[in-house]
Design a protein around this motif. Structure first.
Motif, PDB file in Angstrom:
ATOM      1  N   PRO A  15       0.650  -1.164  -0.061  1.00  0.00           N
ATOM      2  CA  PRO A  15      -0.008   0.027  -0.113  1.00  0.00           C
ATOM      3  C   PRO A  15       0.886   1.256  -0.044  1.00  0.00           C
ATOM      4  CG  PRO A  15      -0.752  -1.505   1.617  1.00  0.00           C
ATOM      5  CD  PRO A  15       0.507  -1.941   1.181  1.00  0.00           C
ATOM      6  N   SER A  16       0.468   2.323  -0.912  1.00  0.00           N
ATOM      7  CA  SER A  16       1.351   3.483  -0.812  1.00  0.00           C
ATOM      8  C   SER A  16       0.637   4.639   0.045  1.00  0.00           C
ATOM      9  CB  SER A  16       1.378   4.131  -2.430  1.00  0.00           C
ATOM     10  OG  SER A  16      -0.024   4.251  -2.756  1.00  0.00           O
ATOM     11  N   HIS A  17       1.595   5.317   0.533  1.00  0.00           N
ATOM     12  CA  HIS A  17       1.057   6.426   1.092  1.00  0.00           C
ATOM     13  C   HIS A  17       0.182   7.386   0.750  1.00  0.00           C
ATOM     14  CE1 HIS A  17       2.310   9.774   4.379  1.00  0.00           C
ATOM     15  NE2 HIS A  17       1.443   8.834   5.072  1.00  0.00           N
ATOM     16  N   GLU A  18      -1.035   7.409   1.033  1.00  0.00           N
ATOM     17  CA  GLU A  18      -2.172   8.205   0.677  1.00  0.00           C
ATOM     18  C   GLU A  18      -2.359   9.640   0.812  1.00  0.00           C
ATOM     19  OE1 GLU A  18      -5.827   6.235   1.453  1.00  0.00           O
ATOM     20  OE2 GLU A  18      -5.414   4.489   0.791  1.00  0.00           O
ATOM     21  N   SER A  19      -1.832  10.162   2.114  1.00  0.00           N
ATOM     22  CA  SER A  19      -1.863  11.655   2.504  1.00  0.00           C
ATOM     23  C   SER A  19      -0.504  11.897   3.342  1.00  0.00           C
ATOM     24  CB  SER A  19      -3.106  11.789   3.280  1.00  0.00           C
ATOM     25  OG  SER A  19      -3.066  13.218   3.853  1.00  0.00           O
ATOM     26  N   ARG A  20       0.109  12.586   2.720  1.00  0.00           N
ATOM     27  CA  ARG A  20       1.314  13.347   3.427  1.00  0.00           C
ATOM     28  C   ARG A  20       1.218  14.334   4.395  1.00  0.00           C
ATOM     29  NH1 ARG A  20       5.709  10.264   2.211  1.00  0.00           N
ATOM     30  NH2 ARG A  20       5.828   9.219   0.154  1.00  0.00           N
ATOM     31  N   GLY A  21      -0.154  14.940   4.571  1.00  0.00           N
ATOM     32  CA  GLY A  21      -0.309  16.192   5.131  1.00  0.00           C
ATOM     33  C   GLY A  21      -0.552  15.875   6.606  1.00  0.00           C
ATOM     34  N   LYS A  22      -1.054  14.628   6.975  1.00  0.00           N
ATOM     35  CA  LYS A  22      -1.591  14.171   8.312  1.00  0.00           C
ATOM     36  C   LYS A  22      -0.357  13.685   8.928  1.00  0.00           C
ATOM     37  CE  LYS A  22      -6.073  12.507   6.906  1.00  0.00           C
ATOM     38  NZ  LYS A  22      -6.692  11.381   6.841  1.00  0.00           N
ATOM     39  N   SER A  23      -0.141  14.086  10.441  1.00  0.00           N
ATOM     40  CA  SER A  23       0.848  13.640  11.066  1.00  0.00           C
ATOM     41  C   SER A  23       0.637  12.380  11.832  1.00  0.00           C
ATOM     42  CB  SER A  23       1.319  14.593  12.174  1.00  0.00           C
ATOM     43  OG  SER A  23       0.340  14.819  13.191  1.00  0.00           O
ATOM     44  N   ALA A  24       1.533  11.381  12.328  1.00  0.00           N
ATOM     45  CA  ALA A  24       1.251  10.127  12.975  1.00  0.00           C
ATOM     46  C   ALA A  24       0.347  10.351  14.317  1.00  0.00           C
ATOM     47  CB  ALA A  24       2.597   9.466  13.368  1.00  0.00           C
ATOM     48  N   GLU A  25       0.681  11.388  14.810  1.00  0.00           N
ATOM     49  CA  GLU A  25       0.036  11.641  15.947  1.00  0.00           C
ATOM     50  C   GLU A  25      -1.533  11.876  15.948  1.00  0.00           C
ATOM     51  OE1 GLU A  25       2.963  13.295  15.390  1.00  0.00           O
ATOM     52  OE2 GLU A  25       3.971  11.884  16.673  1.00  0.00           O
TER      53      GLU A  25
END
Length: 118
Positions: free
Chosen positions: A75-85
């Protein structure tokens, strides 16, 4: 899809049922399925997936490389705008989250190496 919703705690009897269902499966297959399902659940976010699985991001990257070389869809990363927290609360124990993760063997599919960007 928006933020990931937290899983309800899984009961010990449910854990035992899951374990009984997995009896006879090689650990490497169970591990692979859990890693891939966790990546899908985290929308491809490696940092979140590593935290849920209780492993380092480097270990997860090594597993991803191995599975990709074997021909599995990663699975590829869908959204780089969200932080892990925001996706996984930092006070959530990774083993509790990983144990609650369903292992959906039917969603696994082999793909050609050309589909993996190799």
């Amino acid at each position: 899809m928006g933020r990931l919703s937290p899983h309800a705690p899984i009961s010990s009897s449910s854990r035992r049922r899951l374990a009984r269902w997995l009896v006879g499966s090689p650990i490497s297959v169970v591990e692979r399925d859990l890693v891939l399902e966790t990546l899908a659940h985290a929308h491809g976010n490696r940092t979140v997936s590593a935290r849920l699985l209780g492993v380092s991001v480097r270990s997860l990257r090594n597993k991803i490389s191995e599975y990709s070389a074997e021909g599995f869809h990663i699975p590829s990363h869908e959204s780089r705008g969200k932080s892990a927290e925001k996706i996984v609360p930092p006070n959530t124990h990774p083993k509790d989250k990983a144990a609650a993760m369903p292992v959906a063997l039917t969603s696994m599919r082999r793909v050609a190496a050309s589909d993996c960007g190799s």
